[in-house]
Design a protein around this motif. Structure first.
Motif, mmCIF file in Angstrom:
data_model
loop_
_atom_site.group_PDB
_atom_site.id
_atom_site.type_symbol
_atom_site.label_atom_id
_atom_site.label_comp_id
_atom_site.label_asym_id
_atom_site.label_seq_id
_atom_site.Cartn_x
_atom_site.Cartn_y
_atom_site.Cartn_z
ATOM 1 N N ASP A 1 1.019 -1.531 -0.241
ATOM 2 C CA ASP A 1 0.321 -0.323 -0.147
ATOM 3 C C ASP A 1 0.815 1.169 -0.268
ATOM 4 O OD1 ASP A 1 -2.642 0.852 0.324
ATOM 5 O OD2 ASP A 1 -1.666 1.943 2.258
ATOM 6 N N THR B 1 -6.167 -2.683 -1.526
ATOM 7 C CA THR B 1 -8.313 -2.148 -1.281
ATOM 8 C C THR B 1 -8.666 -4.359 -1.330
ATOM 9 O OG1 THR B 1 -8.250 -2.728 -4.171
ATOM 10 C CG2 THR B 1 -8.344 -0.166 -2.554
ATOM 11 N N LYS C 1 -12.496 3.811 1.143
ATOM 12 C CA LYS C 1 -10.900 4.010 1.081
ATOM 13 C C LYS C 1 -10.872 4.859 0.216
ATOM 14 C CE LYS C 1 -6.049 2.925 1.279
ATOM 15 N NZ LYS C 1 -5.383 1.339 1.107
ATOM 16 N N TYR D 1 -2.557 1.034 -4.601
ATOM 17 C CA TYR D 1 -3.703 1.506 -2.889
ATOM 18 C C TYR D 1 -4.520 -0.207 -2.263
ATOM 19 C CZ TYR D 1 -4.086 6.281 -2.943
ATOM 20 O OH TYR D 1 -3.520 7.576 -3.585
#
Length: 259
Positions: A139, A155, A203, A153
């Motif tokens: 991340d 996720t 997020k 990112y």
């Protein structure tokens, strides 16, 4: 580009969607061109060789960014030298997904196909890619392909090492199987986590600068207005105590989830 299996659509002068609309999954992969390298986000079903397409679009060295290690997104991984995957799915890439039989994969890959199949495709011998990645992602990693930086990112939810890729210059967020339209995003298998999926949606909904989202299936390109609905959906699911396996399909404006 006229191709019997792949549909190539230009998003801008340096970004292409490579889609497989002849299969029920309607999978999208994405080629992003930088000044020094190109990034290929996923490699499709493996029914046909996506490298035939990327070779026509660029002569830059290609790095493959794997949104997640499900068979429908790693089909042509074996055609490329530089494969990147999140650390939480490195073992899946090397050894396969525990509990997912090759018989089930072959059944899924060969059904509901509406275009003529390539001669090279043999469903009874189809085997998902396995191999050691060149790079393990985490991340917040930034991949610089030359005057174009891509932020990774983490996720999770749909799978434990799922990633989204944000092209900061253009405001494109490539969401893989975290968010798409047309069919439910799922988190009902034992290897999925509804709680993680909802957290991951929350997020990405808070990320600034998103101008367009590109999911891994179905509709090509989603307006960022959907993120307003994502935030409302997250709150509704929590209020209803529905963020858990077995609660079924939850439909919202523009997308749906299946737990």
């Amino acid at each position: 580009m006229n191709d019997p299996w792949f549909t190539v659509q230009k998003i801008d002068e340096a970004t292409y969607a490579i889609s497989e609309y002849g299969h029920w999954e309607k999978v999208h992969s994405f080629l992003l061109l930088g000044k020094e390298k190109a990034a290929l986000i996923d490699t499709g079903l493996g029914i046909d060789n996506i490298k035939r397409i990327t070779d026509q679009l660029t002569d830059l060295p290609i790095i493959v960014l794997t949104t997640h290690v499900h068979w429908d997104h790693i089909g042509s991984h074996g055609e490329f030298d530089t494969i990147c995957v999140h650390k939480n799915e490195e073992d899946w890439l090397i050894n396969g997904i525990p509990g997912l039989s090759i018989e089930q994969i072959r059944k899924d890959v060969s059904r509901d196909i509406v275009l003529p199949l390539p001669k090279m495709f043999a469903p009874d011998t189809y085997t998902p890619y396995r191999g050691k990645p060149a790079r393990v992602l985490r991340d917040g990693d930034v991949i610089d392909i030359g005057e174009r930086c891509l932020t990774i990112y983490h996720t999770p939810g749909h799978s434990p090492g799922h990633i989204a890729v944000f092209d900061m210059i253009n405001g494109y967020l490539f969401t893989g199987d975290l968010l798409y339209q047309g069919t439910p995003v799922y988190a009902f298998y034992p290897t999925t986590s509804p709680a993680d999926l909802v957290h991951s949606l929350e997020k990405i909904a808070s990320l600034p600068g998103i101008k367009k989202l590109f999911g891994g299936h179905n509709t090509l390109g989603i307006d960022p207005d959907i993120l307003v609905e994502v935030r409302l959906a997250v709150q509704e699911l929590r209020n209803k105590n529905a963020v858990r396996h077995g609660t079924g399909i939850h439909e919202f404006e523009g997308f749906s989830l299946q737990f």
